[in-house]
Design a protein around this motif. Sequence first.
Motif, PDB file in Angstrom:
ATOM      1  N   THR B  30       0.811  -1.217   0.000  1.00 41.73           N
ATOM      2  CA  THR B  30       0.000   0.000   0.000  1.00 41.73           C
ATOM      3  C   THR B  30       0.844   1.267   0.000  1.00 41.73           C
ATOM      4  O   THR B  30       0.382   2.323  -0.404  1.00 41.73           O
ATOM      5  CB  THR B  30      -0.923   0.020   1.236  1.00 41.73           C
ATOM      6  N   ALA B  31       2.057   1.176   0.496  1.00 46.43           N
ATOM      7  CA  ALA B  31       2.910   2.366   0.594  1.00 46.43           C
ATOM      8  C   ALA B  31       3.971   2.344  -0.502  1.00 46.43           C
ATOM      9  O   ALA B  31       4.530   1.283  -0.820  1.00 46.43           O
ATOM     10  CB  ALA B  31       3.571   2.431   1.959  1.00 46.43           C
ATOM     11  N   TYR B  33       7.385   4.835  -1.933  1.00 46.75           N
ATOM     12  CA  TYR B  33       8.277   5.965  -1.670  1.00 46.75           C
ATOM     13  C   TYR B  33       9.173   6.212  -2.876  1.00 46.75           C
ATOM     14  O   TYR B  33       9.576   5.280  -3.561  1.00 46.75           O
ATOM     15  CB  TYR B  33       9.234   5.659  -0.515  1.00 46.75           C
ATOM     16  N   TYR B  48       5.864  10.338  -0.784  1.00 44.87           N
ATOM     17  CA  TYR B  48       5.344   9.116  -0.160  1.00 44.87           C
ATOM     18  C   TYR B  48       3.866   8.992  -0.484  1.00 44.87           C
ATOM     19  O   TYR B  48       3.097   9.930  -0.269  1.00 44.87           O
ATOM     20  CB  TYR B  48       5.569   9.206   1.349  1.00 44.87           C
ATOM     21  N   GLN B  50       0.442   6.580   0.263  1.00 46.67           N
ATOM     22  CA  GLN B  50      -0.110   5.570   1.166  1.00 46.67           C
ATOM     23  C   GLN B  50      -1.576   5.366   0.804  1.00 46.67           C
ATOM     24  O   GLN B  50      -2.408   6.233   1.073  1.00 46.67           O
ATOM     25  CB  GLN B  50       0.041   5.985   2.621  1.00 46.67           C
ATOM     26  N   SER B  95       6.143  -0.821   0.626  1.00 44.29           N
ATOM     27  CA  SER B  95       6.028  -1.533   1.898  1.00 44.29           C
ATOM     28  C   SER B  95       4.566  -1.765   2.222  1.00 44.29           C
ATOM     29  O   SER B  95       3.665  -1.149   1.641  1.00 44.29           O
ATOM     30  CB  SER B  95       6.689  -0.738   3.032  1.00 44.29           C
ATOM     31  N   SER B  96       4.363  -2.680   3.145  1.00 42.64           N
ATOM     32  CA  SER B  96       3.021  -2.929   3.639  1.00 42.64           C
ATOM     33  C   SER B  96       3.130  -3.396   5.075  1.00 42.64           C
ATOM     34  O   SER B  96       4.006  -4.198   5.407  1.00 42.64           O
ATOM     35  CB  SER B  96       2.323  -3.992   2.788  1.00 42.64           C
ATOM     36  N   ARG B  97       2.266  -2.904   5.917  1.00 43.32           N
ATOM     37  CA  ARG B  97       2.350  -3.237   7.332  1.00 43.32           C
ATOM     38  C   ARG B  97       1.602  -4.537   7.603  1.00 43.32           C
ATOM     39  O   ARG B  97       0.479  -4.714   7.143  1.00 43.32           O
ATOM     40  CB  ARG B  97       1.743  -2.133   8.186  1.00 43.32           C
ATOM     41  N   THR B 102       6.871  -3.718   9.557  1.00 43.22           N
ATOM     42  CA  THR B 102       6.928  -2.871   8.365  1.00 43.22           C
ATOM     43  C   THR B 102       8.306  -3.019   7.767  1.00 43.22           C
ATOM     44  O   THR B 102       9.294  -2.750   8.443  1.00 43.22           O
ATOM     45  CB  THR B 102       6.688  -1.395   8.715  1.00 43.22           C
ATOM     46  N   GLU B 103       8.395  -3.470   6.555  1.00 42.34           N
ATOM     47  CA  GLU B 103       9.678  -3.547   5.876  1.00 42.34           C
ATOM     48  C   GLU B 103       9.538  -2.943   4.499  1.00 42.34           C
ATOM     49  O   GLU B 103       8.620  -3.285   3.749  1.00 42.34           O
ATOM     50  CB  GLU B 103      10.150  -4.995   5.750  1.00 42.34           C
ATOM     51  N   ALA B 104      10.422  -2.045   4.162  1.00 42.63           N
ATOM     52  CA  ALA B 104      10.445  -1.448   2.832  1.00 42.63           C
ATOM     53  C   ALA B 104      11.356  -2.251   1.919  1.00 42.63           C
ATOM     54  O   ALA B 104      12.456  -2.635   2.319  1.00 42.63           O
ATOM     55  CB  ALA B 104      10.915  -0.001   2.900  1.00 42.63           C
TER      56      ALA B 104
END
Lengths: 109, 115
Positions: B30-31, B33, B48, B50, B95-97, B102-104
């Motif tokens: 979902t995120a 950067y 960014y 989200q 990344s996605s929580r 959370t890991e990018a």
Amino acid sequence: AQRVTQPEKLLSVFKGAPVELKCNYSYSGSPELFWYVQYSRQRLQLLLRHISRESIKGFTADLNKGETSFHLKKPFAQEEDSAMYYCALSAFGNEKLTFGTGTRLTIIP
Amino acid sequence: GAGVSQSPSNKVTEKGKDVELRCDPISGHTALYWYRQSLGQGLEFLIYFQGNSAPDKSGLPSDRFSAERTGGSVSTLTIQRTQQEDSAVYLCASSSRTGWNTEAFFGQGTRLTVV
């Protein structure tokens, strides 16, 4: 606001000597802290995260909420540790990762 | 693909031209950067995304820079009227929580050279 500070742009350490890469953060809530690493000609990748309390490639990092620090340490440096290291912060409930400006670590043979 | 993909890998452009850099994030993340990494320097945050929220554009260095994320997936970073100081490696990450995790994941980057 979230902020991550890595005070050293460059750090040179002799092989076999201890390594400490400094990271300080600014955040009033509960942070998640990470260290990312970029080896030469490779992608930036996760090294370790504080929530896992893990040791990766001999590196450890302890979250010190009193000093708002998350320094990365290794007791005996190896040549393959030469890389760019980034500290990063994420706030619980806010996924956005905030990175420090990075420290280039060079291990001297 | 399994990872974040960026294209092109390298781009050489003449000063004053517009360029578009593409990022394909990991499916379901979902995120997204965008960062810039100048020679020998650290990461500079650009923008960014989200989910469906308004993007955080606070890192864009000038109004020559813009970015879109269509359908919550692919993103394009556009630099108009490129200048020599725009030369850098442009990195995309997604990344996605999952719970506390959370890991990018980063792409390999696009090396932009403005001549």
